[in-house]
Enzyme design. Structure first.
Site, short mmCIF file in Angstrom:
data_model
loop_
_atom_site.label_atom_id
_atom_site.label_comp_id
_atom_site.label_asym_id
_atom_site.label_seq_id
_atom_site.Cartn_x
_atom_site.Cartn_y
_atom_site.Cartn_z
CD GLN A 335 -5.15 8.85 -3.77
OE1 GLN A 335 -4.31 8.34 -4.53
NE2 GLN A 335 -6.18 9.55 -4.22
CB SER A 517 -1.54 -3.39 0.59
OG SER A 517 -1.63 -3.77 -0.77
NE ARG A 518 -5.21 2.97 3.46
CZ ARG A 518 -5.23 3.51 2.25
NH1 ARG A 518 -4.21 3.30 1.42
NH2 ARG A 518 -6.23 4.25 1.84
CG LEU A 519 1.18 -3.78 4.10
CD1 LEU A 519 1.88 -4.93 3.40
CD2 LEU A 519 0.67 -4.22 5.48
#
Length: 543
Positions: A335, A517-519
């Protein structure tokens, strides 16, 4: 202060075809039949049907979708890859089902179209979340399939999507004009064919194909022939470039033969097919990943007459997944979270206050059991174990839950009174992790909570020797029944000595907010003593 957590698509058929299906007696059952007779003289040949005169009111008889959980043999039944016996209707059978329901059984056109469109919208929402697939274009034909698309667009708007509608051949009937007015009141944009980009994937994440249904005959005429080609080109482009834009077809992929499917092999290849009533024969040729059945309103008499084999709908859902089991590449599941930033200057100085704020927002969002938390413990053997328990109170002294003092987790806590809690609120892209020491709550506190529970839960706490091996479920039922009879006089049920609460005193908090973006945001609260007073230091951790 303690916080206690108490289609049939253009189901429009040529009137010539209707004349072959409708028994004369239906003229006494429904106003639709009189309209059918008046429209009959307006109909042309099947090939002239589209782009000429449509008979949508009569054709609304095509809007019935059926549901049944009965299972019996039928000539139109085939074995699906998931071993469920599912019915497939021929074009004539589908029309006959609709005629009966719209005649003597008293269903109205708008009633069925509403349910059909809702089924389509809920099917889409089952698979494609608005956080990633928000931009929707519903391409609607002039018949009932198009009406389903208009209704679906309205529901998708209320579900949080951003729908647009392309409705080039509008049907000038009150029902359809009303659907258009409803969408316009929501500021849903209507786009002409000329307004559409050459590459639909540039502006849209989902394309709803609501042009033609099982009643259509002949070849599509302008502008629908070009619109179908746009969808075909999009399918080919997506295969070569792995674009994310998906196609959802309502009941019949437009351009397909109702019974033979994509005859040329060069037609629309939808990612999702939402069958209505029962899958039509062409659905056997559908190879996309998502096949849903929508609508749940056929009475037993229809199910018996047509010997329908359809799966039961789960709970209150308007749709159910059918067809082959979904093949999922687990490594590709991900996601891309879209959330507001979690900034140090915006959070509360006290982590308990911050937790309460997030917990209140989870309650407001209507998340299911927001007080569910994963409790992880470690015994003297060093092996961790986790399970879901329910938070029953939180205050400045910590987090409280209740359990059996002879359970596995209780034994591990007696050996190592350190534990961690994890709350996960999927709908908000949030997690909260809490670590700390654990001790039992005072017995009077456990006593008070025990008697606040429903009597059934109190009896269940006594009946279950948690974590012990039992020969079968019947033992639980037998013990429960005996206790139920014992306390049937309404007398006070004594709290068992082996049952009570625990309180985790926090020594560390981490608040996690999912980001793109997984940040992700990770803010950790660490206790420090300054001037003999406990204060919490807030630090940011890399995701």
């Amino acid at each position: 202060m303690t916080m206690v957590i108490r289609k049939s698509s253009s189901r429009a058929m040529t009137c010539l075809f209707l004349s072959q299906l409708l028994p004369p007696t239906l003229s006494h059952h429904n106003h639709s039949f009189s309209i059918y007779k008046s429209c009959r003289s307006l109909s042309k040949t099947p090939s002239d049907f589209l782009g000429s005169i449509w008979c949508p009111t009569v054709c609304a008889a095509r809007t019935i979708r059926s549901f049944s959980s009965k299972f019996s043999e039928s000539s139109t039944t085939a074995r699906m890859q998931n071993s469920e016996s599912i019915s497939y209707l021929t074009q004539r059978e589908a029309a006959e089902v609709d005629e009966i329901l719209m005649g003597p059984l008293g269903f109205s056109v708008d009633q069925l179209m509403e349910l059909a469109g809702l089924s389509v919208a809920t099917s889409i929402a089952e698979v494609y979340k608005p956080s990633e697939y928000s931009r929707v274009l519903a391409i609607c034909g002039p018949g009932n399939n198009g009406g389903d698309g208009l209704v679906a667009a309205r529901h998708l708007h209320h579900f949080g999507y951003k729908p647009s509608v392309c409705y080039p051949k509008r049907t000038q009937k009150p029902l359809y004009n009303g659907l258009v007015t409803q969408l316009e009141s929501l500021s849903v944009p209507f786009l002409s064919v000329e307004d559409l980009p050459v590459d639909l994937s540039e502006d849209f994440d989902i394309l709803v194909d609501a042009m033609f249904g099982f009643s259509f005959h002949g070849s599509p005429r302008p502008p629908f022939d070009d619109l179908i080609q746009k969808l075909v080109q999009l399918c080919n482009f997506a295969q070569n470039h792995q674009k994310s834009t998906v196609i959802v077809s309502v009941d019949i992929p437009s351009g397909w033969h109702v019974e033979e499917g994509d005859v040329s092999g060069e037609g629309v290849k939808p990612d999702m097919l939402v069958s209505l009533t029962a899958p039509k024969l062409c659905a056997k040729k559908f190879t996309g990943p998502h096949h849903f059945l929508g609508g749940r309103f056929v009475p037993p008499s229809i199910a018996d007459k047509f010997k329908l084999h359809l799966p039961p709908y789960p709970g209150t859902s308007m749709c159910v997944r059918i067809g082959k089991p979904l093949q999922i590449d687990i490594s590709a599941l991900r996601q891309n979270y879209i959330s507001p930033e979690l900034l140090e200057e915006q959070v509360a100085a006290d982590p308990i206050d911050q937790f309460r704020k997030w917990f209140d927002e989870a309650l407001t969002a209507g998340l299911r059991e927001p007080n569910a938390m994963a409790l992880s413990t470690v015994g003297k053997d060093g092996k961790p174990s986790s399970r879901i328990v329910l938070l029953k109170g939180v205050d400045k002294d910590g987090f409280v839950w209740y359990t059996n003092y002879e359970s596995q987790k209780a034994h591990e806590l007696s050996e190592n009174p350190q534990a961690s809690l994890l709350f996960y609120w999927d709908g908000l892209n949030r997690q909260v992790r809490v670590e700390g020491s654990v001790q039992k709550v005072p017995d009077e506190e456990s006593e008070q909570y025990f008697h606040s529970r429903p009597r059934g839960s109190q009896i269940g706490a006594i009946a279950s020797k948690q974590s012990t091996i039992i020969p079968g479920r019947h033992i639980l039922h037998q013990t429960y029944k005996e206790l139920e009879e014992k306390y049937s006089d309404g007398s006070l049920i004594p709290k068992p000595k082996h049952w009570g609460g625990y309180r985790l005193k926090p020594q560390l908090f981490e608040f996690w907010q999912g980001q793109q973006s997984r940040l992700h945001d990770r803010l950790q609260y660490i206790p420090q003593e300054i001037d003999r007073k406990l204060v919490w230091k807030i630090v940011r951790l890399a995701p």
